[in-house]
Design an enzyme around this catalytic site. Sequence first.
Site, mmCIF file in Angstrom:
data_model
loop_
_atom_site.group_PDB
_atom_site.id
_atom_site.type_symbol
_atom_site.label_atom_id
_atom_site.label_comp_id
_atom_site.label_asym_id
_atom_site.label_seq_id
_atom_site.Cartn_x
_atom_site.Cartn_y
_atom_site.Cartn_z
ATOM 1 N N GLY A 132 0.789 -1.224 0.000
ATOM 2 C CA GLY A 132 0.000 0.000 0.000
ATOM 3 C C GLY A 132 0.823 1.277 0.000
ATOM 4 O O GLY A 132 0.252 2.362 -0.101
ATOM 5 N N SER B 185 5.772 -10.500 -5.488
ATOM 6 C CA SER B 185 4.658 -10.460 -6.435
ATOM 7 C C SER B 185 4.881 -9.348 -7.443
ATOM 8 O O SER B 185 5.689 -8.449 -7.256
ATOM 9 C CB SER B 185 3.358 -10.218 -5.677
ATOM 10 O OG SER B 185 3.479 -9.049 -4.909
ATOM 11 N N ARG B 186 4.124 -9.436 -8.513
ATOM 12 C CA ARG B 186 4.002 -8.308 -9.423
ATOM 13 C C ARG B 186 2.887 -7.409 -8.896
ATOM 14 O O ARG B 186 2.057 -7.836 -8.089
ATOM 15 C CB ARG B 186 3.616 -8.794 -10.822
ATOM 16 C CG ARG B 186 4.702 -9.600 -11.493
ATOM 17 C CD ARG B 186 4.307 -9.880 -12.936
ATOM 18 N NE ARG B 186 5.268 -10.729 -13.589
ATOM 19 C CZ ARG B 186 6.447 -10.311 -14.057
ATOM 20 N NH1 ARG B 186 6.806 -9.046 -13.927
ATOM 21 N NH2 ARG B 186 7.265 -11.161 -14.649
ATOM 22 N N ALA B 187 2.850 -6.185 -9.400
ATOM 23 C CA ALA B 187 1.802 -5.256 -8.995
ATOM 24 C C ALA B 187 0.439 -5.820 -9.360
ATOM 25 O O ALA B 187 0.269 -6.396 -10.432
ATOM 26 C CB ALA B 187 1.989 -3.922 -9.704
ATOM 27 N N THR C 246 7.642 -5.620 -6.212
ATOM 28 C CA THR C 246 9.085 -5.861 -6.174
ATOM 29 C C THR C 246 9.530 -6.643 -7.406
ATOM 30 O O THR C 246 10.590 -6.361 -7.986
ATOM 31 C CB THR C 246 9.469 -6.604 -4.874
ATOM 32 O OG1 THR C 246 9.225 -5.727 -3.780
ATOM 33 C CG2 THR C 246 10.932 -7.007 -4.877
ATOM 34 N N ASP D 96 -9.696 -6.399 1.637
ATOM 35 C CA ASP D 96 -8.412 -6.911 2.091
ATOM 36 C C ASP D 96 -8.509 -6.950 3.608
ATOM 37 O O ASP D 96 -7.994 -6.099 4.303
ATOM 38 C CB ASP D 96 -7.298 -5.961 1.621
ATOM 39 C CG ASP D 96 -5.935 -6.613 1.715
ATOM 40 O OD1 ASP D 96 -5.853 -7.789 2.086
ATOM 41 O OD2 ASP D 96 -4.942 -5.924 1.424
ATOM 42 N N SER E 185 -3.204 -15.170 3.776
ATOM 43 C CA SER E 185 -2.555 -15.054 2.477
ATOM 44 C C SER E 185 -1.046 -14.939 2.627
ATOM 45 O O SER E 185 -0.271 -15.693 2.019
ATOM 46 C CB SER E 185 -3.118 -13.825 1.766
ATOM 47 O OG SER E 185 -2.375 -13.533 0.610
#
Lengths: 529, 529
Positions: free
Chosen positions: A190, A216-218, A225, A278, A286
């Site tokens: 975030g 992860s990807r965006a 990252t 979320d 998660s």
Amino acid sequence: MSANPLPKSSLSIRRVGIDTWRENVAYLHRDCPVVRAAGFQALSKVEIHTRNGQGPRSILAVLNVVDDERIVSACELGLSEEAFARLGVVEGHAATIAHAEPPGSIAALHRKINGERLGREELAAIIRDVAQARYSKIELAAFVVATNQYELDREEVLHLTEAMIAVGRRLDWKGQVGAGPVVDKHCIGGIPGNRTSMLVVPIVAAHGMLCPKTSSRAITSPSGTADTMEVLANVELGFERMVEIVRATRACLAWGGTADLSPADDILISVERPLSIDSPGQMVASILSKKIAAGSTHLVLDIPVGPSAKVRSMVEAQRLKKLFEYVAGHLRLQLDVVLSDGRQPIGRGIGPVLEAQDVMQVLQCDPAAPQDLRQKALRLAGRMIEFDPDVRGGEGYAIARDILESGRALAQMNAIIDAQGRRQDMPTVGALSFEVRAPAEGHVIAIDNLRIARVARLAGAPQVAGAGLLLLKRLGDPVHAGEPLYRIHAQFEADLQFARDLAEKDSGCQIGRLDQLPHEFASGSLFSL
Amino acid sequence: MSANPLPKSSLSIRRVGIDTWRENVAYLHRDCPVVRAAGFQALSKVEIHTRNGQGPRSILAVLNVVDDERIVSACELGLSEEAFARLGVVEGHAATIAHAEPPGSIAALHRKINGERLGREELAAIIRDVAQARYSKIELAAFVVATNQYELDREEVLHLTEAMIAVGRRLDWKGQVGAGPVVDKHCIGGIPGNRTSMLVVPIVAAHGMLCPKTSSRAITSPSGTADTMEVLANVELGFERMVEIVRATRACLAWGGTADLSPADDILISVERPLSIDSPGQMVASILSKKIAAGSTHLVLDIPVGPSAKVRSMVEAQRLKKLFEYVAGHLRLQLDVVLSDGRQPIGRGIGPVLEAQDVMQVLQCDPAAPQDLRQKALRLAGRMIEFDPDVRGGEGYAIARDILESGRALAQMNAIIDAQGRRQDMPTVGALSFEVRAPAEGHVIAIDNLRIARVARLAGAPQVAGAGLLLLKRLGDPVHAGEPLYRIHAQFEADLQFARDLAEKDSGCQIGRLDQLPHEFASGSLFSL
């Protein structure tokens, strides 16, 4: 699960080139005899049976009724890309379909919708059905909403996490690179620009720790990252390649998407994202399921707190911290939670290339490097180094700083980049730019992380690696009227226009008097305990 | 709503013959320049802009990315049947697309997901967005789950009902057939064979009351009133035709599906159905919004109570009754709620033709007619007749019985059938049959409505009008081992096999000792107050 196939109504499988994301969709022609005889309707759920060399195969799918012979004919069974891949047979193969019985765990889902508490076995059954793509998008959304907020108690969150681990793959570092702790760091996200992993990983690896990091990807942010690392090196590594790299360099910075570490979570995220849900329980399950599946034994977890961060108050942050600690404790994961300042982006660049530049400046000990990114990375790396039994409490930060200042972190990063495959055609910053300026004189008293992220995304990040923005002012900085607050970079004119329009409506930066600036964790503010 | 169109990226609209039920889906080729430039992903929500003779038009749609040129090419914008119809332009027309802003009411949806109370305006905004198909299936599911059970208080249910009425069409009988009460009856459903409307309507019309009844087709049941009536007469009538018929006969028995009375409700039902969610608040808003939109001024509402009915206890029934009364009272609808015995199916036949036979037997005063159906219809008709100011309380039943026994109800029904268009090719009972037999001697102590309904549906009802089953035993009846409990009727061998397999696993009828039979509304049982 025990629906009866229609033995006489065999259909020929056809791959329909439609990407329905994570949902299995079956396309049947309105004149297909099975549709007519069995009374299927659009959005009915069907069970598809076939067999291949390995034996019988079946999937559940949602039905779309088709009126166009070019998509499917009356004797064909069309499958969306996802469904076709899951069924695992070739085109033209014969299959039968039947009315699907609801997945076995639907009764448990209904209990949760009705506000009841679920047991370990019920959550395990739901997650198994989710991972096997037996839930429709509608059922997934129902589960996500019914477990939203604090509607899962901590025992349920623990059982959900265990269930997610059970259905995924687990990476075994011990068997591959030897015993010893596997350290990891994670940020709940975030905060734009917050690329500490790319600094922390080389530092702790230089200290001698194993740090095989998957990122992860965006999804909704301007860069993950993995996206930023990809500016410098190849990040799509299979497990075998990761093992080789970690053996050579003690670390890696890979994309976790191919690892199938928490397939149920990947599917749930596909509905959490469009709903912008979320919740604490889902977040804990998660993150921890993926970390444990990735073989981590020690984790430093960064929870940024700020008015436009995911966690907006210290009360909320403390509550979330306890939940993480409870679940990690039961799963024997050593966890150190760090609450950090989430009132504004970290570093200057936002977007893959711009962030990679920040990271390299810090590693190169460039005096112009963004100091906030440097400080935060050292703080987190220090906490990870203190997982080392030989390091005294409180000494981690100084060790991390020595590693950075001696150039060992940069050398380690270069070794990791070379091992993963250095990018030859490194993308550059988008050539088109536009400066967003202060409307009045004063001080920057608020920077809206969400707004900044949206502007950067509209500029093209992360799909366009060189797109994004460069923050020129930070919280507390004095500005003159007309002085630039940030510079948008884009590669395409339309993207620049989009981002500029949004920024001109509201830049996300608020100018005011210095005494209006909310202090980090100040009492009486949003941050009050 | 204020997303910016991409002016340079005009696409040619193509109708894609896929029925996605109530969801707008846009199909874009992966190589479409707009997809690449704007970074759309599968399941992104897009806003589509175009203009026709009336001015600008726009819809929101969920994006599916396509890899097959036969479905859409890179310069086309494919629209599912629903989306194509809603946009209302021809194929080949130019349109632009943009990232969709979330519908304006999404903030209110999130408040509800988080358990907050919504105001009148917030519910109105949600229902407007739902009716305009601005919600994805995932968002609809989130709304349905967040308003499930008793999560809407009675004020919210009232506002939800008002909002649903506001977005639909309203039938004006006063302007068409003169002032005076418009009476209606409704059953909340769940009881197979419960075809009282087809008896009640001719009886009250024969008494002189206006009773223009619209009914639904079966969604999850073996037959709806519209399906059963269709065995005898045409039920697909536009409003103008209904007016003519009501002028001539004071009544009709039409399918309500074309009337667009509560379009938001129709959309919500498309996700409630696959989730099997039917919560009190949604039920009240759904039923009352449709009744008020249909112009009813007086309503008798039947709530069957039983262990396999929708309402399973008297506590629940009383609570639901109060909620109906509260909302109806504020909307100036005269409401009389009747709690009835829902422990078993009503009548003998289940399925369109078999039920129509029961109804005609009762109207013909055939001594073999099912007495439970007759009694229940007279009771409900009596309550409706008591809406007549000239009828004393308690006299309605006797008046209804006189109308039935004198043959006036049959004559009225024949007049309605002739006015709607008597069916010339009346379907007959399915020729294939199978008798389900008692496994042991004893008494019938339970009949599972849900199981019976599923057996009838697998036999082919309601798509195959002559399919279904005929109940041969009722609660409390003595049976010998091997004696038939019911007879399944089907037209197709595969259907009969399906239904037979299910019935042989569990017939839905339980045999036991007479003292195990739960008494209607008996205390200490499921029915206890």
